[in-house]
Design a protein around this motif. Structure first.
Motif, PDB file in Angstrom:
ATOM      1  N   ALA A  19       0.821  -1.212   0.000  1.00  0.00           N
ATOM      2  CA  ALA A  19       0.000   0.000   0.000  1.00  0.00           C
ATOM      3  C   ALA A  19       0.858   1.266   0.000  1.00  0.00           C
ATOM      4  O   ALA A  19       0.668   2.154  -0.820  1.00  0.00           O
ATOM      5  CB  ALA A  19      -0.934  -0.015   1.202  1.00  0.00           C
ATOM      6  N   ARG A  20       1.813   1.357   0.943  1.00  0.00           N
ATOM      7  CA  ARG A  20       2.532   2.625   1.086  1.00  0.00           C
ATOM      8  C   ARG A  20       3.364   3.009  -0.123  1.00  0.00           C
ATOM      9  O   ARG A  20       3.361   4.177  -0.519  1.00  0.00           O
ATOM     10  CB  ARG A  20       3.389   2.582   2.348  1.00  0.00           C
ATOM     11  N   PRO A  21       4.085   2.078  -0.766  1.00  0.00           N
ATOM     12  CA  PRO A  21       4.861   2.516  -1.936  1.00  0.00           C
ATOM     13  C   PRO A  21       3.993   3.043  -3.069  1.00  0.00           C
ATOM     14  O   PRO A  21       4.428   3.894  -3.826  1.00  0.00           O
ATOM     15  CB  PRO A  21       5.607   1.257  -2.374  1.00  0.00           C
ATOM     16  N   PHE A  22       2.751   2.526  -3.202  1.00  0.00           N
ATOM     17  CA  PHE A  22       1.967   2.894  -4.377  1.00  0.00           C
ATOM     18  C   PHE A  22       0.877   3.905  -4.074  1.00  0.00           C
ATOM     19  O   PHE A  22       0.390   4.565  -4.974  1.00  0.00           O
ATOM     20  CB  PHE A  22       1.344   1.648  -5.011  1.00  0.00           C
ATOM     21  N   LEU A  23       0.434   3.987  -2.829  1.00  0.00           N
ATOM     22  CA  LEU A  23      -0.666   4.886  -2.535  1.00  0.00           C
ATOM     23  C   LEU A  23      -0.246   6.066  -1.666  1.00  0.00           C
ATOM     24  O   LEU A  23      -0.998   7.023  -1.542  1.00  0.00           O
ATOM     25  CB  LEU A  23      -1.796   4.118  -1.839  1.00  0.00           C
ATOM     26  N   GLY A  24       0.950   5.988  -1.064  1.00  0.00           N
ATOM     27  CA  GLY A  24       1.442   7.115  -0.282  1.00  0.00           C
ATOM     28  C   GLY A  24       0.527   7.431   0.888  1.00  0.00           C
ATOM     29  O   GLY A  24       0.216   6.565   1.694  1.00  0.00           O
ATOM     30  N   LYS A  25       0.034   8.671   0.946  1.00  0.00           N
ATOM     31  CA  LYS A  25      -0.742   9.073   2.119  1.00  0.00           C
ATOM     32  C   LYS A  25      -2.163   8.536   2.080  1.00  0.00           C
ATOM     33  O   LYS A  25      -2.868   8.589   3.085  1.00  0.00           O
ATOM     34  CB  LYS A  25      -0.759  10.598   2.240  1.00  0.00           C
ATOM     35  N   ASP A  26      -2.617   8.004   0.923  1.00  0.00           N
ATOM     36  CA  ASP A  26      -3.944   7.384   0.871  1.00  0.00           C
ATOM     37  C   ASP A  26      -3.927   5.933   1.307  1.00  0.00           C
ATOM     38  O   ASP A  26      -4.963   5.262   1.252  1.00  0.00           O
ATOM     39  CB  ASP A  26      -4.501   7.438  -0.561  1.00  0.00           C
ATOM     40  N   ALA A  27      -2.749   5.436   1.729  1.00  0.00           N
ATOM     41  CA  ALA A  27      -2.604   3.995   1.963  1.00  0.00           C
ATOM     42  C   ALA A  27      -3.634   3.474   2.948  1.00  0.00           C
ATOM     43  O   ALA A  27      -4.281   2.452   2.702  1.00  0.00           O
ATOM     44  CB  ALA A  27      -1.201   3.696   2.462  1.00  0.00           C
ATOM     45  N   ASP A  28      -3.842   4.177   4.070  1.00  0.00           N
ATOM     46  CA  ASP A  28      -4.682   3.622   5.133  1.00  0.00           C
ATOM     47  C   ASP A  28      -6.134   3.471   4.685  1.00  0.00           C
ATOM     48  O   ASP A  28      -6.834   2.577   5.146  1.00  0.00           O
ATOM     49  CB  ASP A  28      -4.598   4.510   6.378  1.00  0.00           C
ATOM     50  N   ARG A  29      -6.602   4.346   3.781  1.00  0.00           N
ATOM     51  CA  ARG A  29      -7.986   4.247   3.323  1.00  0.00           C
ATOM     52  C   ARG A  29      -8.219   2.959   2.555  1.00  0.00           C
ATOM     53  O   ARG A  29      -9.332   2.429   2.543  1.00  0.00           O
ATOM     54  CB  ARG A  29      -8.321   5.427   2.421  1.00  0.00           C
ATOM     55  N   TRP A  30      -7.202   2.465   1.854  1.00  0.00           N
ATOM     56  CA  TRP A  30      -7.407   1.320   0.970  1.00  0.00           C
ATOM     57  C   TRP A  30      -6.923   0.021   1.566  1.00  0.00           C
ATOM     58  O   TRP A  30      -6.954  -1.013   0.920  1.00  0.00           O
ATOM     59  CB  TRP A  30      -6.721   1.574  -0.373  1.00  0.00           C
ATOM     60  N   MET A  31      -6.456   0.076   2.826  1.00  0.00           N
ATOM     61  CA  MET A  31      -5.905  -1.141   3.427  1.00  0.00           C
ATOM     62  C   MET A  31      -6.936  -2.257   3.517  1.00  0.00           C
ATOM     63  O   MET A  31      -6.618  -3.428   3.335  1.00  0.00           O
ATOM     64  CB  MET A  31      -5.358  -0.836   4.819  1.00  0.00           C
ATOM     65  N   GLY A  32      -8.201  -1.908   3.799  1.00  0.00           N
ATOM     66  CA  GLY A  32      -9.230  -2.943   3.930  1.00  0.00           C
ATOM     67  C   GLY A  32      -9.329  -3.783   2.671  1.00  0.00           C
ATOM     68  O   GLY A  32      -9.242  -5.014   2.703  1.00  0.00           O
ATOM     69  N   LEU A  33      -9.436  -3.095   1.533  1.00  0.00           N
ATOM     70  CA  LEU A  33      -9.537  -3.800   0.248  1.00  0.00           C
ATOM     71  C   LEU A  33      -8.289  -4.616  -0.030  1.00  0.00           C
ATOM     72  O   LEU A  33      -8.366  -5.797  -0.384  1.00  0.00           O
ATOM     73  CB  LEU A  33      -9.763  -2.776  -0.857  1.00  0.00           C
ATOM     74  N   LEU A  34      -7.125  -3.976   0.163  1.00  0.00           N
ATOM     75  CA  LEU A  34      -5.890  -4.663  -0.232  1.00  0.00           C
ATOM     76  C   LEU A  34      -5.620  -5.880   0.643  1.00  0.00           C
ATOM     77  O   LEU A  34      -5.216  -6.934   0.146  1.00  0.00           O
ATOM     78  CB  LEU A  34      -4.714  -3.688  -0.169  1.00  0.00           C
ATOM     79  N   VAL A  35      -5.871  -5.743   1.971  1.00  0.00           N
ATOM     80  CA  VAL A  35      -5.652  -6.889   2.847  1.00  0.00           C
ATOM     81  C   VAL A  35      -6.601  -8.026   2.492  1.00  0.00           C
ATOM     82  O   VAL A  35      -6.204  -9.196   2.438  1.00  0.00           O
ATOM     83  CB  VAL A  35      -5.809  -6.469   4.325  1.00  0.00           C
ATOM     84  N   SER A  36      -7.872  -7.682   2.204  1.00  0.00           N
ATOM     85  CA  SER A  36      -8.827  -8.741   1.837  1.00  0.00           C
ATOM     86  C   SER A  36      -8.378  -9.452   0.582  1.00  0.00           C
ATOM     87  O   SER A  36      -8.376 -10.682   0.514  1.00  0.00           O
ATOM     88  CB  SER A  36     -10.215  -8.157   1.610  1.00  0.00           C
ATOM     89  N   VAL A  37      -7.989  -8.669  -0.442  1.00  0.00           N
ATOM     90  CA  VAL A  37      -7.575  -9.277  -1.708  1.00  0.00           C
ATOM     91  C   VAL A  37      -6.349 -10.152  -1.488  1.00  0.00           C
ATOM     92  O   VAL A  37      -6.289 -11.299  -1.952  1.00  0.00           O
ATOM     93  CB  VAL A  37      -7.294  -8.179  -2.757  1.00  0.00           C
ATOM     94  N   PHE A  38      -5.384  -9.624  -0.734  1.00  0.00           N
ATOM     95  CA  PHE A  38      -4.146 -10.392  -0.524  1.00  0.00           C
ATOM     96  C   PHE A  38      -4.433 -11.710   0.190  1.00  0.00           C
ATOM     97  O   PHE A  38      -4.014 -12.776  -0.257  1.00  0.00           O
ATOM     98  CB  PHE A  38      -3.148  -9.562   0.276  1.00  0.00           C
TER      99      PHE A  38
END
Lengths: 71, 263, 76
Positions: free
Chosen positions: B81-100
């Motif tokens: 998340a952090r390398p690609f989304l920067g400061k928006d990382a925390d908003r998208w963590m739910g989706l990314l963790v679920s997908v992973f």
């Protein structure tokens, strides 16, 4: 984003972006121009346009990637 | 087991994709309910259950399940998340963790005894995930850059001579809108498909030459088959983890590309 | 003479497999050496990155030409 405020992470991210989108760019160039050549071949009943289209697509997409990322 | 029907012949036959992947329904008459569907449902329940157990009542000092899942969460946050989304990382963590986690469990099903079928080796499963990410990507791009701006940023990269755009815009459009989601799904599918076929082939070699037709000449081949099965299973576990990581990473990359136009 | 082994299916798949060997090795060498170069001289990152991507593009194009070559030569 100006040159001064670039962080090292940004460079790595750009690099990853470029490396992942290069294959799809090349594939897209080939598909579009090769597909166009194939359709021309079907229409005119020839067999030369498909290879020409594929090569043209490769050349164009290499040029595109070179101008986009190679600097 | 359908995979063993080749034993009826007198010769060794490599398992074909049809035998390995075209499985019959578990309950006769219910055509859609096959092994991959069952495993996908199990994986969903497993992911929800594990995440529930870990984060339903989180402790400040993590213990047990929470420890493990937090490690995975940290991995996704720091590497994806952090390398690609920067400061928006925390908003998208739910989706990314679920997908992973979902893709990881799908893939790991390929080496768990008794399950032994990577769910993602049926292209429908990764295709649905990739299509959802694709819809999200287009929606976010139109929302954050405007409908015209999104397609302009995508199809007309700055700094090229004018006439060239006529030739290059179709390439950019096709590469971003069709080829990218296609390769996103196919990369996961093809890795799991090929890995499952490899393991099945070598375990078949071992089984055939050591148990079915034990001959002095064939025993060596059988031993090689068993050893290769063990090595490839270890390799396959690595690939399974890597593909789950790559799938989540590409999802983060597409989302990030839609949130911030390329500079 | 009795048949010892036979290949069934589409031969172009073998062609693509062979065509993918070279680019596979090439991409490996490019990124391997590129990472090594960055590790040795981090200050030359921009230059190395540019040349790495350029080499990757040219090698990848070869692999994709191998992918369409069977279609080109299908009716010759």
């Amino acid at each position: 984003m100006s040159e001064q405020e670039r962080r090292p992470e940004d460079d790595g991210q750009d690099f990853a972006n470029a490396a992942w989108s290069i294959p799809s760019s090349l594939l897209a160039g080939m598909a579009i121009y090769g597909g166009g050549g194939w359709l021309l071949d079907r229409w005119l009943d020839t067999s030369a346009f498909f290879p020409i289209g594929v090569v043209l697509g490769v050349v164009l997409s290499v040029y595109l990637v070179y101008r986009k990322y190679g600097r | 087991m359908t995979a063993l029907t080749v034993l009826a012949d007198d010769q060794f036959g490599a398992p074909t994709p049809d035998e390995l992947f075209n499985l019959p329904p578990i309950i006769a008459g219910v055509d859609w309910f096959t092994k991959p569907v069952l495993l996908a449902l199990l994986s969903t329940i497993l992911v929800i259950g594990v995440c529930w157990a870990a984060f339903a009542s989180p402790k400040v000092v993590p213990r047990g399940v929470q420890n493990v899942v937090e490690y995975g969460y940290m991995f996704v946050r720091d590497q994806v998340a952090r390398p690609f989304l920067g400061k928006d990382a925390d908003r998208w963590m739910g989706l990314l963790v679920s997908v992973f986690f979902l893709v990881l469990i799908w893939n790991v099903m390929g080496v768990i005894p008794l399950a032994q079928f990577p769910v993602a080796s049926h292209i429908a499963f990764p295709a649905v995930l990739a299509l959802s990410i694709y819809a999200l990507k287009v929606y976010l791009g139109v929302k954050h850059q405007g409908a015209g701006g999104y397609f302009k940023n995508m199809m007309f990269p700055p700094g090229l001579p004018k006439p060239i755009y006529l030739l290059l815009a179709p390439i950019e459009f096709l590469s971003n809108m069709i080829i990218a989601p296609f390769t996103h799904a196919v990369r996961l599918f093809a890795n799991m498909f090929a890995g499952h076929m490899l393991i099945a082939f070598f375990s078949m070699v071992g089984f055939w030459f050591l148990f079915e037709k034990l001959t002095p000449l064939g025993a060596g081949v059988g031993v090689v088959g068993v050893i290769m099965t063990i090595i490839l299973t270890g390799f396959e576990m690595f690939i399974q983890f890597l593909q789950a990581f790559l799938f989540a990473m590409l999802a983060a990359m597409y989302i990030g590309g839609s949130l911030h136009p390329e500079h | 003479m009795s048949v010892l082994a036979e290949v069934s299916g589409n031969v172009t798949a073998i062609g693509y497999g062979l065509a993918a060997i070279g680019p596979g090795i090439g991409v490996g060498i490019i990124f391997g050496q590129g990472v090594q170069a960055i590790a040795r001289q981090p200050e030359a990152y921009g230059l190395i990155r540019q040349n790495m991507l350029l080499g990757f593009v040219l090698t990848e194009a070869l692999a994709l030409i191998g992918l369409v070559a069977p279609f080109i030569f299908a009716n010759i």
